[in-house]
Design an enzyme around this catalytic site. Structure first.
Site, PDB file in Angstrom:
ATOM      1  N   GLU A  77       8.589 -12.897 -13.640  1.00  0.00           N
ATOM      2  CA  GLU A  77       8.156 -11.582 -14.154  1.00  0.00           C
ATOM      3  C   GLU A  77       9.248 -10.524 -14.034  1.00  0.00           C
ATOM      4  O   GLU A  77       9.257  -9.539 -14.776  1.00  0.00           O
ATOM      5  CB  GLU A  77       6.885 -11.118 -13.427  1.00  0.00           C
ATOM      6  CG  GLU A  77       7.023 -10.722 -11.967  1.00  0.00           C
ATOM      7  CD  GLU A  77       6.906 -11.899 -10.986  1.00  0.00           C
ATOM      8  OE1 GLU A  77       7.053 -13.061 -11.417  1.00  0.00           O
ATOM      9  OE2 GLU A  77       6.683 -11.647  -9.776  1.00  0.00           O
TER      10      GLU A  77
ATOM     11  N   HIS B 101      10.464 -15.580  -9.241  1.00  0.00           N
ATOM     12  CA  HIS B 101       9.604 -14.566  -9.880  1.00  0.00           C
ATOM     13  C   HIS B 101      10.059 -14.301 -11.318  1.00  0.00           C
ATOM     14  O   HIS B 101      10.827 -13.370 -11.561  1.00  0.00           O
ATOM     15  CB  HIS B 101       9.655 -13.264  -9.082  1.00  0.00           C
ATOM     16  CG  HIS B 101       8.963 -13.348  -7.760  1.00  0.00           C
ATOM     17  ND1 HIS B 101       7.605 -13.213  -7.633  1.00  0.00           N
ATOM     18  CD2 HIS B 101       9.438 -13.574  -6.523  1.00  0.00           C
ATOM     19  CE1 HIS B 101       7.264 -13.343  -6.356  1.00  0.00           C
ATOM     20  NE2 HIS B 101       8.361 -13.565  -5.660  1.00  0.00           N
TER      21      HIS B 101
ATOM     22  N   TYR C 252       0.834  -1.210   0.000  1.00  0.00           N
ATOM     23  CA  TYR C 252       0.000   0.000   0.000  1.00  0.00           C
ATOM     24  C   TYR C 252       0.865   1.254   0.000  1.00  0.00           C
ATOM     25  O   TYR C 252       0.495   2.294  -0.505  1.00  0.00           O
ATOM     26  CB  TYR C 252      -0.914   0.032   1.233  1.00  0.00           C
ATOM     27  CG  TYR C 252      -2.051  -0.948   1.130  1.00  0.00           C
ATOM     28  CD1 TYR C 252      -3.036  -0.788   0.162  1.00  0.00           C
ATOM     29  CD2 TYR C 252      -2.146  -2.021   1.995  1.00  0.00           C
ATOM     30  CE1 TYR C 252      -4.078  -1.683   0.043  1.00  0.00           C
ATOM     31  CE2 TYR C 252      -3.185  -2.924   1.895  1.00  0.00           C
ATOM     32  CZ  TYR C 252      -4.155  -2.749   0.917  1.00  0.00           C
ATOM     33  OH  TYR C 252      -5.181  -3.641   0.802  1.00  0.00           O
TER      34      TYR C 252
ATOM     35  N   CYS D  88       5.648 -17.956  -7.255  1.00  0.00           N
ATOM     36  CA  CYS D  88       6.079 -18.034  -5.866  1.00  0.00           C
ATOM     37  C   CYS D  88       4.920 -18.488  -4.974  1.00  0.00           C
ATOM     38  O   CYS D  88       4.604 -19.670  -4.945  1.00  0.00           O
ATOM     39  CB  CYS D  88       6.691 -16.710  -5.417  1.00  0.00           C
ATOM     40  SG  CYS D  88       7.813 -16.942  -4.026  1.00  0.00           S
TER      41      CYS D  88
HETATM   42  N1  GLN Z   1       5.050 -15.851   1.431  1.00  0.00           N
HETATM   43  C1  GLN Z   1       5.710 -16.857   0.646  1.00  0.00           C
HETATM   44  C2  GLN Z   1       7.120 -17.138   1.130  1.00  0.00           C
HETATM   45  O1  GLN Z   1       7.730 -16.351   1.801  1.00  0.00           O
HETATM   46  C3  GLN Z   1       5.739 -16.460  -0.821  1.00  0.00           C
HETATM   47  C4  GLN Z   1       6.547 -15.237  -1.109  1.00  0.00           C
HETATM   48  C5  GLN Z   1       6.345 -14.709  -2.484  1.00  0.00           C
HETATM   49  O2  GLN Z   1       5.341 -14.998  -3.137  1.00  0.00           O
HETATM   50  N2  GLN Z   1       7.278 -13.932  -2.943  1.00  0.00           N
HETATM   51  O3  GLN Z   1       7.658 -18.174   0.810  1.00  0.00           O
END
Ligand code: GLN
Length: 545
Positions: free
Chosen positions: A508, A506, A54, A380
């Site tokens: 992306e 990730h 946010y 993730c």
């Molecule tokens: N909360 C999850 C973790 O820490 C996924 C983190 C994320 O999606 N970047 O493993």
């Protein structure tokens, strides 16, 4: 000797200073100049890693594992170049290192002050980045707007560098906004004049003013700005809101920014944006469209999923289609029938995230994708949701969960590694940055990438729990990407489904407009093959227990 371009903002924030900076980088790089870009953020957090979406939108992660401002993502996408951790500097980092040095006694009894100690440290960081990059030009963007209390030492640092450097070695670009007054049907330059006056009061006369507006900016307005702000006429560059951010380098080059900067900094090189222009043309003239859903917790806040959105756009460019994103609130996926929320979508993405809110909704999205054969890409947390879903509904482990959300579960299919168990500090303690991933030959992942080893960027604590690997494999969920020693599952994919794949990393973050990420590209291909509005209920691919 490197050259320095400083980009500051005036009037209001959120008018596209980051895109302007990234675009100027693209313009110079296309003219054969070696460029690097650095973001200087005046806030006191060491990095945005601990900030709420946010407050700050997405946290971008560099290859070398720094958690940074999302503008770094724009810089990398526009430059098509990886940037180092040092490309993101905050007041927090600067204060932290100065105070650490003071505690060690390095200042030999001196009084530590904003000037020269903070400014010297900031200068050191700017010079270090341009040296390491062996760049001809460094563009430094200062976060916030001129006049912010916390930005003062940054502006003073710029003033000092301009003073130290030969005259043709630095350039100040000020990005302002022209408000439109409906009653008078007029764009107003007064806020720009005030903001330039503020900048001058701190010792910086801008060389270029980029005048942002949502309306056409007539030449008279630019001339007025030139006259009152004491800037050359052709150095006032009007920049109306573009159809796509990727068009901005073309607009700025067309309006003379490239020529002006090259001449002022005594650089040589012809404009070279033909390929970029072609890419933008494809983006603006799609031959079809595809509808995908992104199921997340912060969907009302697009900046939280900025790189995901961009990666989808890039994949769309590759296939010449417009990717329409249906932003779905993960809590809606809990409260409402998934079929009514996801009806007609050709693909589903569950992006990364932290915290329990909406978690069950993400699992419901994965279930819907699996049962209805809808292409699914889990990023993730989105991979973790897919693993939990298969464990619960295919393997019959009813209470399977991630220990992030249910520490007491009997079936912790997603759990912490030993080295993460004792971590107490929140900042910078996740698995961060590039890790190698070995792809299993013949898998969807290997076919998409077309190579057998990749480097991908991570930002998470929890991992796939190997105790369940065989059981999930028997249910059709394959570890198609692992760490080179095989100990960490980096990609999971479901056999017998058109495209159901999740990554612990990730992807992306590494997608570029001219080089879409292979997994996004193949996900969109699968979504296109699914066809628009195809009802899903009939072709269930795995039977739920
Ligand atoms: N909360 C999850 C973790 O820490 C996924 C983190 C994320 O999606 N970047 O493993």
């Amino acid at each position: 000797m490197p050259k320095f371009i400083f980009v500051t903002g005036g009037v209001v924030s959120s008018v596209g200073k980051g895109i302007t900076t990234a675009s100027l980088g693209r313009i110079l790089k296309s003219r054969g100049i070696r460029v690097t870009i650095q973001k200087l953020d005046p806030y006191l957090n060491v990095d945005p890693g601990t900030m709420s979406p946010y407050q700050h939108g997405e946290v971008f992660v560099t290859a070398d594992g720094a958690e940074t401002d999302l503008d770094l993502g724009h810089y990398e996408r526009f430059l098509d170049q990886d940037l180092p951790a040092g490309a993101s500097v905050t007041s927090g980092q600067v204060y932290f290192s100065v105070i650490e040095r003071e505690r060690r006694g390095d200042y030999l009894g001196g009084t530590i002050q904003a000037v020269p100690h903070l400014t010297d440290e900031l200068k050191r960081r700017i010079y270090a980045v341009v040296e390491a990059a062996e760049a001809d030009v460094i563009i430094c963007e200062v976060g916030g707007t001129v006049g912010d209390i916390e930005g003062q030492s940054f502006i003073e640092t710029i003033r000092q560098i301009r003073h130290e450097q030969p005259r043709n070695n630095t350039l100040s670009v000020h990005v302002t906004f022209l408000p439109y007054i409906g009653a008078a049907r007029e764009l107003k330059t007064k806020p720009t004049q005030h903001s330039v006056r503020e900048l001058r009061s701190m010792g910086i006369q801008p060389d270029v003013i980029v005048a942002r507006s949502d309306h056409h900016v007539p030449r008279e307005i630019c001339d007025k700005i030139a006259q009152y702000c004491d800037v050359q006429h052709h150095a006032v560059i009007p920049l109306e809101t573009a159809d796509t951010i990727y068009e901005v380098p073309l607009l700025l080059e067309q309006r003379g920014l490239g020529d002006f900067v090259m001449e002022r900094l005594k650089l040589m090189g012809m404009p070279g944006l033909a390929d970029w222009g072609e890419m933008v043309h494809r983006l603006k003239h799609p031959a079809g469209e595809v509808d995908v859903a992104v199921v997340g917790k912060y969907v009302e806040l697009r900046d939280a999923y900025l790189s995901v959105n961009e990666a989808l756009t890039h994949a769309g460019i590759a296939h010449n289609v417009d990717v329409n994103v249906r932003w779905v609130h993960s809590e809606d996926m809990q409260a409402r029938d998934p079929a009514s929320v996801l009806d007609g979508v050709q693909g589903i993405i569950v992006p990364g995230g932290f915290g329990e809110r909406g978690w069950e909704g993400k699992i419901n999205a994965a279930r819907y994708a699996r049962e209805h054969g809808v292409p699914y890409l889990g990023l993730c947390l989105g991979m973790q949701a897919m693993v939990v879903e298969v464990a619960r509904n295919v393997c019959g482990l009813g209470d399977a969960n991630s220990t992030e959300f249910d520490p007491e579960t009997q079936n912790p299919v997603i759990s912490l590694l030993d080295e993460q168990r004792d971590v107490t500090d929140m900042g910078g303690t996740m698995r961060l940055g590039h890790y190698p991933c070995r792809l299993q030959p013949g898998s969807l992942a290997a076919g998409s990438y077309g190579v057998d080893m990749v480097l991908e960027r991570h930002r998470h604590r929890w991992e796939f729990n190997n105790t369940y690997r065989d059981q999930l494999q028997a249910a059709g969920l394959h570890a198609s990407g692992t760490s080179p020693d095989g100990s960490l599952v980096e990609i999971s994919e479901l056999a017998g489904h058109p495209f159901m794949l999740g990554t612990q990393f990730h992807p992306e973050l590494q997608s570029r407009p001219n080089r879409p990420h292979p997994l996004f590209r193949e996900f969109i291909r699968a979504a296109m093959e699914r066809g628009a509005g195809q009802p899903g209920a009939a072709e269930s691919v795995a039977v739920s227990q």
